[in-house]
Design a protein around this motif. Structure first.
Motif, PDB file in Angstrom:
ATOM      1  N   ASN A 229      -0.768   9.667   0.230  1.00 23.67           N
ATOM      2  CA  ASN A 229       0.440   9.156  -0.443  1.00 23.67           C
ATOM      3  C   ASN A 229       0.630   7.653  -0.205  1.00 23.67           C
ATOM      4  OD1 ASN A 229       0.980   9.433   2.271  1.00 23.67           O
ATOM      5  ND2 ASN A 229       3.116  10.070   2.002  1.00 23.67           N
ATOM      6  N   CYS A 230      -0.462   6.969   0.124  1.00 21.69           N
ATOM      7  CA  CYS A 230      -0.352   5.548   0.463  1.00 21.69           C
ATOM      8  C   CYS A 230      -1.405   4.760  -0.331  1.00 21.69           C
ATOM      9  CB  CYS A 230      -0.590   5.408   1.969  1.00 21.69           C
ATOM     10  SG  CYS A 230      -0.227   3.786   2.564  1.00 21.69           S
ATOM     11  N   VAL A 231      -0.943   3.783  -1.116  1.00 19.60           N
ATOM     12  CA  VAL A 231      -1.854   2.969  -1.928  1.00 19.60           C
ATOM     13  C   VAL A 231      -1.809   1.541  -1.413  1.00 19.60           C
ATOM     14  CG1 VAL A 231      -2.435   2.213  -4.273  1.00 19.60           C
ATOM     15  CG2 VAL A 231      -1.249   4.400  -3.921  1.00 19.60           C
ATOM     16  N   VAL A 232      -2.992   0.949  -1.167  1.00 18.72           N
ATOM     17  CA  VAL A 232      -3.067  -0.420  -0.652  1.00 18.72           C
ATOM     18  C   VAL A 232      -3.441  -1.367  -1.805  1.00 18.72           C
ATOM     19  CG1 VAL A 232      -4.136  -1.956   1.043  1.00 18.72           C
ATOM     20  CG2 VAL A 232      -3.835   0.481   1.585  1.00 18.72           C
ATOM     21  N   HIS A 233      -2.680  -2.457  -1.947  1.00 15.05           N
ATOM     22  CA  HIS A 233      -2.929  -3.462  -2.980  1.00 15.05           C
ATOM     23  C   HIS A 233      -3.250  -4.798  -2.310  1.00 15.05           C
ATOM     24  CE1 HIS A 233      -0.723  -0.918  -6.043  1.00 15.05           C
ATOM     25  NE2 HIS A 233      -0.156  -0.472  -4.932  1.00 15.05           N
ATOM     26  N   THR A 234      -4.021  -5.632  -3.002  1.00 10.99           N
ATOM     27  CA  THR A 234      -4.216  -7.010  -2.543  1.00 10.99           C
ATOM     28  C   THR A 234      -3.405  -7.920  -3.452  1.00 10.99           C
ATOM     29  OG1 THR A 234      -6.466  -6.555  -1.795  1.00 10.99           O
ATOM     30  CG2 THR A 234      -5.902  -8.857  -2.168  1.00 10.99           C
ATOM     31  N   GLY A 235      -2.658  -8.869  -2.860  1.00  9.69           N
ATOM     32  CA  GLY A 235      -1.926  -9.817  -3.690  1.00  9.69           C
ATOM     33  C   GLY A 235      -0.776 -10.447  -2.937  1.00  9.69           C
ATOM     34  N   ASP A 236       0.027 -11.198  -3.683  1.00  8.54           N
ATOM     35  CA  ASP A 236       1.188 -11.877  -3.110  1.00  8.54           C
ATOM     36  C   ASP A 236       2.400 -10.947  -3.174  1.00  8.54           C
ATOM     37  OD1 ASP A 236       3.311 -13.429  -2.415  1.00  8.54           O
ATOM     38  OD2 ASP A 236       3.103 -14.857  -4.067  1.00  8.54           O
ATOM     39  N   GLY A 237       2.741 -10.394  -2.033  1.00 12.94           N
ATOM     40  CA  GLY A 237       3.834  -9.418  -1.974  1.00 12.94           C
ATOM     41  C   GLY A 237       5.209 -10.026  -2.179  1.00 12.94           C
ATOM     42  N   THR A 238       5.339 -11.366  -2.161  1.00 10.39           N
ATOM     43  CA  THR A 238       6.668 -11.941  -2.425  1.00 10.39           C
ATOM     44  C   THR A 238       7.071 -11.696  -3.882  1.00 10.39           C
ATOM     45  OG1 THR A 238       5.937 -14.185  -3.032  1.00 10.39           O
ATOM     46  CG2 THR A 238       6.336 -13.762  -0.692  1.00 10.39           C
ATOM     47  N   ARG A 239       6.095 -11.371  -4.725  1.00 13.62           N
ATOM     48  CA  ARG A 239       6.409 -11.030  -6.123  1.00 13.62           C
ATOM     49  C   ARG A 239       6.693  -9.545  -6.287  1.00 13.62           C
ATOM     50  NH1 ARG A 239       1.449 -13.777  -9.363  1.00 13.62           N
ATOM     51  NH2 ARG A 239       1.619 -15.866  -8.526  1.00 13.62           N
ATOM     52  N   GLY A 240       6.526  -8.788  -5.198  1.00 16.50           N
ATOM     53  CA  GLY A 240       6.686  -7.341  -5.268  1.00 16.50           C
ATOM     54  C   GLY A 240       5.570  -6.703  -6.076  1.00 16.50           C
ATOM     55  N   LEU A 241       5.873  -5.523  -6.614  1.00 16.31           N
ATOM     56  CA  LEU A 241       4.915  -4.824  -7.473  1.00 16.31           C
ATOM     57  C   LEU A 241       5.703  -4.343  -8.687  1.00 16.31           C
ATOM     58  CD1 LEU A 241       2.766  -2.446  -5.185  1.00 16.31           C
ATOM     59  CD2 LEU A 241       1.925  -4.371  -6.545  1.00 16.31           C
ATOM     60  N   PRO A 242       5.904  -5.223  -9.688  1.00 15.62           N
ATOM     61  CA  PRO A 242       6.779  -4.887 -10.812  1.00 15.62           C
ATOM     62  C   PRO A 242       6.384  -3.587 -11.518  1.00 15.62           C
ATOM     63  CG  PRO A 242       5.921  -7.141 -11.019  1.00 15.62           C
ATOM     64  CD  PRO A 242       5.348  -6.569  -9.769  1.00 15.62           C
ATOM     65  N   ASP A 243       5.078  -3.302 -11.596  1.00 12.26           N
ATOM     66  CA  ASP A 243       4.649  -2.100 -12.327  1.00 12.26           C
ATOM     67  C   ASP A 243       5.032  -0.812 -11.625  1.00 12.26           C
ATOM     68  OD1 ASP A 243       3.590  -3.781 -14.136  1.00 12.26           O
ATOM     69  OD2 ASP A 243       1.479  -3.495 -13.534  1.00 12.26           O
ATOM     70  N   GLU A 244       5.314  -0.889 -10.320  1.00 10.44           N
ATOM     71  CA  GLU A 244       5.655   0.318  -9.540  1.00 10.44           C
ATOM     72  C   GLU A 244       7.153   0.418  -9.260  1.00 10.44           C
ATOM     73  OE1 GLU A 244       3.821   2.797  -8.813  1.00 10.44           O
ATOM     74  OE2 GLU A 244       1.868   1.976  -9.363  1.00 10.44           O
ATOM     75  N   ALA A 245       7.916  -0.649  -9.521  1.00 11.33           N
ATOM     76  CA  ALA A 245       9.350  -0.672  -9.196  1.00 11.33           C
ATOM     77  C   ALA A 245      10.106   0.329 -10.097  1.00 11.33           C
ATOM     78  CB  ALA A 245       9.887  -2.085  -9.398  1.00 11.33           C
ATOM     79  N   PRO A 246      11.288   0.802  -9.687  1.00 18.09           N
ATOM     80  CA  PRO A 246      12.034   0.409  -8.486  1.00 18.09           C
ATOM     81  C   PRO A 246      11.600   1.170  -7.232  1.00 18.09           C
ATOM     82  CG  PRO A 246      13.328   1.979  -9.749  1.00 18.09           C
ATOM     83  CD  PRO A 246      12.059   1.755 -10.520  1.00 18.09           C
ATOM     84  N   PHE A 247      11.937   0.585  -6.090  1.00 18.99           N
ATOM     85  CA  PHE A 247      11.633   1.187  -4.791  1.00 18.99           C
ATOM     86  C   PHE A 247      12.924   1.585  -4.081  1.00 18.99           C
ATOM     87  CE2 PHE A 247       8.145  -1.693  -5.795  1.00 18.99           C
ATOM     88  CZ  PHE A 247       7.053  -0.836  -5.655  1.00 18.99           C
ATOM     89  N   ASP A 248      12.876   2.714  -3.382  1.00 18.24           N
ATOM     90  CA  ASP A 248      14.047   3.148  -2.591  1.00 18.24           C
ATOM     91  C   ASP A 248      14.151   2.341  -1.307  1.00 18.24           C
ATOM     92  OD1 ASP A 248      14.809   5.470  -4.293  1.00 18.24           O
ATOM     93  OD2 ASP A 248      12.766   6.074  -3.778  1.00 18.24           O
ATOM     94  N   ALA A 249      13.023   1.844  -0.841  1.00 18.52           N
ATOM     95  CA  ALA A 249      13.037   1.008   0.363  1.00 18.52           C
ATOM     96  C   ALA A 249      11.900   0.009   0.264  1.00 18.52           C
ATOM     97  CB  ALA A 249      12.885   1.854   1.614  1.00 18.52           C
ATOM     98  N   ILE A 250      12.169  -1.217   0.764  1.00 17.84           N
ATOM     99  CA  ILE A 250      11.135  -2.251   0.844  1.00 17.84           C
ATOM    100  C   ILE A 250      11.154  -2.794   2.268  1.00 17.84           C
ATOM    101  CG2 ILE A 250      10.332  -4.489  -0.033  1.00 17.84           C
ATOM    102  CD1 ILE A 250      11.733  -3.880  -2.691  1.00 17.84           C
ATOM    103  N   LEU A 251       9.982  -2.786   2.892  1.00 13.49           N
ATOM    104  CA  LEU A 251       9.837  -3.300   4.263  1.00 13.49           C
ATOM    105  C   LEU A 251       8.937  -4.524   4.202  1.00 13.49           C
ATOM    106  CD1 LEU A 251       9.169   0.232   5.524  1.00 13.49           C
ATOM    107  CD2 LEU A 251      10.747  -1.220   6.754  1.00 13.49           C
TER     108      LEU A 251
END
Ligand code: SAM
Length: 224
Positions: free
Chosen positions: A129-151
């Protein structure tokens, strides 16, 4: 070291470093008893896996201190149905803790080498249940949003706008905000409406910098 020795060290870590320091959420404590931190440290550092501190990993980064992982996870109030974004995969350890507690976890790391190692580790340990992405996380992941929690596991100059926007109503965003190479304040933003967020502080912390479009530039200038 045998599996029994390691389980004993994990129990001691939870009792002495976490519960005695005020981590109360039973589910967080249980998750920290289950995830084998020795699998997330660099080869040769396994014997230090349950010590009370951060440890170096590849690309000049760190695996966070267990207490800080527990504090942030507790503050995020993860629920079994939650979809979570973690910014700053590092070793993958905090993502594994979140994956024990939530329905799904997307974790993003700016160093591709770290992302690849973490993805391999998490898969080998069975975290489906865990997917790892490479990229700039300050932009978030718009294609997967919304999130119930962001750490966010790195310290920014401000709270990235993109992350605020990608939080579900009722969602929690936990992020260190402050100096580039000094202290930050650990904040929790809770999204109450489309435009209203409650903000609470959880004390002073010291994280590596959040480098990116809505974070710091590599030289410590503000890019946001
Ligand atoms: N959560 C990690 C763990 O459990 O091992 C520890 C993370 S380490 C303290 C912070 C990580 O954030 C580093 O690996 C760093 O490369 C990463 N990072 C910094 N800025 C980032 C950004 N904009 N997007 C994604 N990752 C970033």
């Amino acid at each position: 070291m045998t599996e029994t020795d390691l389980a004993h060290l994990r129990d001691r870590m939870v009792d002495i470093q976490l519960a005695r320091r005020g981590i109360r959420d039973r589910r967080v404590l249980d998750a920290m008893r289950q995830v084998p931190r020795e699998c997330f440290v660099e080869s040769g550092f396994e014997e230090f896996a349950y010590e009370d501190g951060a440890l170096p990993i590849a690309s000049g980064q760190t695996i966070s201190q267990p207490y800080i992982v527990a504090l942030m996870t507790e503050a995020a109030e993860l629920q079994p149905t939650d979809k979570v974004l973690e910014v700053g995969t590092g070793s993958g350890y905090a993502a594994a803790i979140a994956a024990q507690l939530a329905a799904s976890v997307h974790t993003i790391e700016r160093h591709d080498a770290l992302a690849k190692i973490a993805a391999r580790r998490l898969a080998a340990l069975g975290y489906r249940n865990c997917v790892v992405h490479t990229g700039d996380g300050t932009r978030g992941l718009p294609d997967e949003a919304p999130f119930d929690a962001i750490l966010v596991a790195a310290g920014g100059p401000t709270v990235p706008h993109a992350l605020k926007q990608q939080l579900a109503i009722g969602g929690r965003l936990v992020i260190p905000v402050g100096d580039f190479d000094g202290e930050q304040s650990l904040l929790r933003l809770t999204r109450r409406t489309v435009s209203d967020y409650d903000e609470e502080a959880f004390g002073a912390v010291r994280f590596v910098p959040l480098i990116g479009e809505q974070g710091w530039a590599e030289d410590g200038a503000r890019s946001a």
